[in-house]
Scaffold this active site. Sequence first.
Site, mmCIF file in Angstrom:
data_model
loop_
_atom_site.group_PDB
_atom_site.id
_atom_site.type_symbol
_atom_site.label_atom_id
_atom_site.label_comp_id
_atom_site.label_asym_id
_atom_site.label_seq_id
_atom_site.Cartn_x
_atom_site.Cartn_y
_atom_site.Cartn_z
ATOM 1 C CE LYS A 157 -4.483 0.554 0.102
ATOM 2 N NZ LYS A 157 -5.478 -0.402 -0.423
HETATM 3 P P1 NAD Z 1 -12.945 7.433 -2.919
HETATM 4 O O1 NAD Z 1 -11.915 8.433 -2.632
HETATM 5 O O2 NAD Z 1 -13.395 7.214 -4.322
HETATM 6 O O3 NAD Z 1 -14.254 7.760 -2.068
HETATM 7 C C1 NAD Z 1 -14.238 7.864 -0.680
HETATM 8 C C2 NAD Z 1 -15.580 8.408 -0.216
HETATM 9 O O4 NAD Z 1 -15.637 8.385 1.197
HETATM 10 C C3 NAD Z 1 -15.827 9.842 -0.652
HETATM 11 O O5 NAD Z 1 -17.201 10.004 -0.965
HETATM 12 C C4 NAD Z 1 -15.469 10.632 0.603
HETATM 13 O O6 NAD Z 1 -16.126 11.883 0.649
HETATM 14 C C5 NAD Z 1 -15.996 9.688 1.657
HETATM 15 N N1 NAD Z 1 -15.431 9.880 2.981
HETATM 16 C C6 NAD Z 1 -14.151 10.153 3.328
HETATM 17 N N2 NAD Z 1 -14.052 10.266 4.652
HETATM 18 C C7 NAD Z 1 -15.305 10.036 5.155
HETATM 19 C C8 NAD Z 1 -15.832 10.001 6.445
HETATM 20 N N3 NAD Z 1 -15.076 10.233 7.514
HETATM 21 N N4 NAD Z 1 -17.162 9.714 6.580
HETATM 22 C C9 NAD Z 1 -17.941 9.481 5.510
HETATM 23 N N5 NAD Z 1 -17.479 9.494 4.250
HETATM 24 C C10 NAD Z 1 -16.178 9.777 4.086
HETATM 25 O O7 NAD Z 1 -12.430 6.076 -2.262
HETATM 26 P P2 NAD Z 1 -12.839 4.587 -2.615
HETATM 27 O O8 NAD Z 1 -11.903 4.085 -3.626
HETATM 28 O O9 NAD Z 1 -14.312 4.530 -2.851
HETATM 29 O O10 NAD Z 1 -12.470 3.841 -1.253
HETATM 30 C C11 NAD Z 1 -13.402 3.757 -0.179
HETATM 31 C C12 NAD Z 1 -12.960 2.651 0.765
HETATM 32 O O11 NAD Z 1 -12.905 1.409 0.048
HETATM 33 C C13 NAD Z 1 -11.558 2.817 1.372
HETATM 34 O O12 NAD Z 1 -11.564 2.260 2.665
HETATM 35 C C14 NAD Z 1 -10.687 1.989 0.455
HETATM 36 O O13 NAD Z 1 -9.502 1.569 1.083
HETATM 37 C C15 NAD Z 1 -11.621 0.831 0.178
HETATM 38 N N6 NAD Z 1 -11.308 0.076 -1.038
HETATM 39 C C16 NAD Z 1 -11.276 0.674 -2.251
HETATM 40 C C17 NAD Z 1 -11.009 -0.081 -3.378
HETATM 41 C C18 NAD Z 1 -11.035 0.512 -4.759
HETATM 42 O O14 NAD Z 1 -10.918 -0.260 -5.719
HETATM 43 N N7 NAD Z 1 -11.204 1.789 -4.918
HETATM 44 C C19 NAD Z 1 -10.747 -1.446 -3.259
HETATM 45 C C20 NAD Z 1 -10.792 -2.034 -2.003
HETATM 46 C C21 NAD Z 1 -11.078 -1.258 -0.892
#
Ligand code: NAD
Length: 420
Positions: A108
């Site tokens: 990561k």
């Molecule tokens: P992203 O940046 O596209 O979106 C994140 C969202 O969460 C945004 O809408 C943001 O405003 C919101 N957010 C941030 N802090 C917040 C809070 N304290 N309370 C409520 N909402 C909040 O990110 P993503 O890619 O959608 O990732 C989201 C989660 O999923 C993370 O934990 C990430 O590690 C996990 N994840 C993502 C992927 C991927 O392929 N993108 C894969 C596996 C896991």
Amino acid sequence: MQHIYSDPTFQMATDQFDLVADHLQIPKDLRDRLKFPKRSIGVSVPVRMDDGSTQVFQGYRVQHTLAMGPTKGGTRFGTTVTIGEVAALAMWMSWKCALAGLPYGGAKGGVYVDRKLSLNELEHLSRRYMQEMIPFIGPHIDIIGPDMGTNEQVMAWFMDTYSAYMGYSVPEIVTGKPVGIGGTYGRREATGRGVVYLVERAAHLLKMKLADGRAVVQGFGNVGAVAAQGLAYKNGMKIIGISDVAGAYYNDHGIDIRAAERYALDHGDLTGFPGAEPIPAADLLTLRCDVLVPAAVSGVIHGGNASKIQCRILAEGANGPTTVDADRVLLERWNEVFVIPDILCNAGGVIVSYFEWVQSLQSLFWNETEVVDRLFRLLETSFGLVTRRAREEKIPHRTAALAIGLERVMKARQSRGLFP
Ligand code: NAD
């Protein structure tokens, strides 16, 4: 043991690890080899800002285990990023990749960013961070992907920077890049789509009807928005609550998810969204619903609110949304809340990233049907393994998922032996 990873998220990942290592009766010396990251890199990233000043950002990359093949993992830009958080996320990636049967160790990366950046500044930061990483990564060493705060455009800048340095195009250095430069169909949707597939499988197992049911989604980015769409438009659920970093919104009749997405795109976030009422962010997670999808930050379901969660299926789209304290509470409520643990639930992202890497290496591209079909087949296998093991050993789904991943990494380590 003395270490540099002091951080609540790292503590949480290692507490989970210790519980599973106890269950598997892993001896002490092997535990330490499995738990602590193999390599951690910290870099200072100087960026020329629009106002002419130079700001230095702190960036990290952690490669957790090298026993399984090259490492793989996303890049987070945001205010939560520390070396400890990055190490926790890298460790979870190891168990996640192993559970899905991918030939990767976990990695990561991240940059601590505490201000809104212009597009120009974001490009400078992305390119300079990638440049700082060049000595430590490679298509057969460590492959970078997106995470919170980064997207397809950032991956395109990463790839371009690495390729400019090498003197030829190296699409296989990153995943999650645009299709036009060697990305794969279905990567952007992969994680959310996987979450929805696993919710459908859990509902089937529980003999529960999703149509007309109520769902709540925390986080409205790549994972949350795609999951909300799939639950609403593929399964006919009412999405009664959504949130992003700016606030939480509730509508008992169901939120128009497409309208919310358009609004967030036009306004930058959901602030002022007219299709729902604002509610306190903390109340979102305890709304009565059939499916709850935390898809934002870690540690949001904790000892203080786990007893108040009112969903039948908890589908962990985010990494580490549930603390070890909350797990203890959820264990007592195992027949009320069906947990799909993060390393299973959000594995769709890294699975399709793996497909993208394979396609980039071979310069042979698949269509979206092929990608989605293969994704669902891998998730189906993992879902079957996890639920069977949990049933047979009478353990929570999280313990079962982690045990399968950890065992596979441990076996690889033991087969390869200790050098010299
Ligand atoms: P992203 O940046 O596209 O979106 C994140 C969202 O969460 C945004 O809408 C943001 O405003 C919101 N957010 C941030 N802090 C917040 C809070 N304290 N309370 C409520 N909402 C909040 O990110 P993503 O890619 O959608 O990732 C989201 C989660 O999923 C993370 O934990 C990430 O590690 C996990 N994840 C993502 C992927 C991927 O392929 N993108 C894969 C596996 C896991």
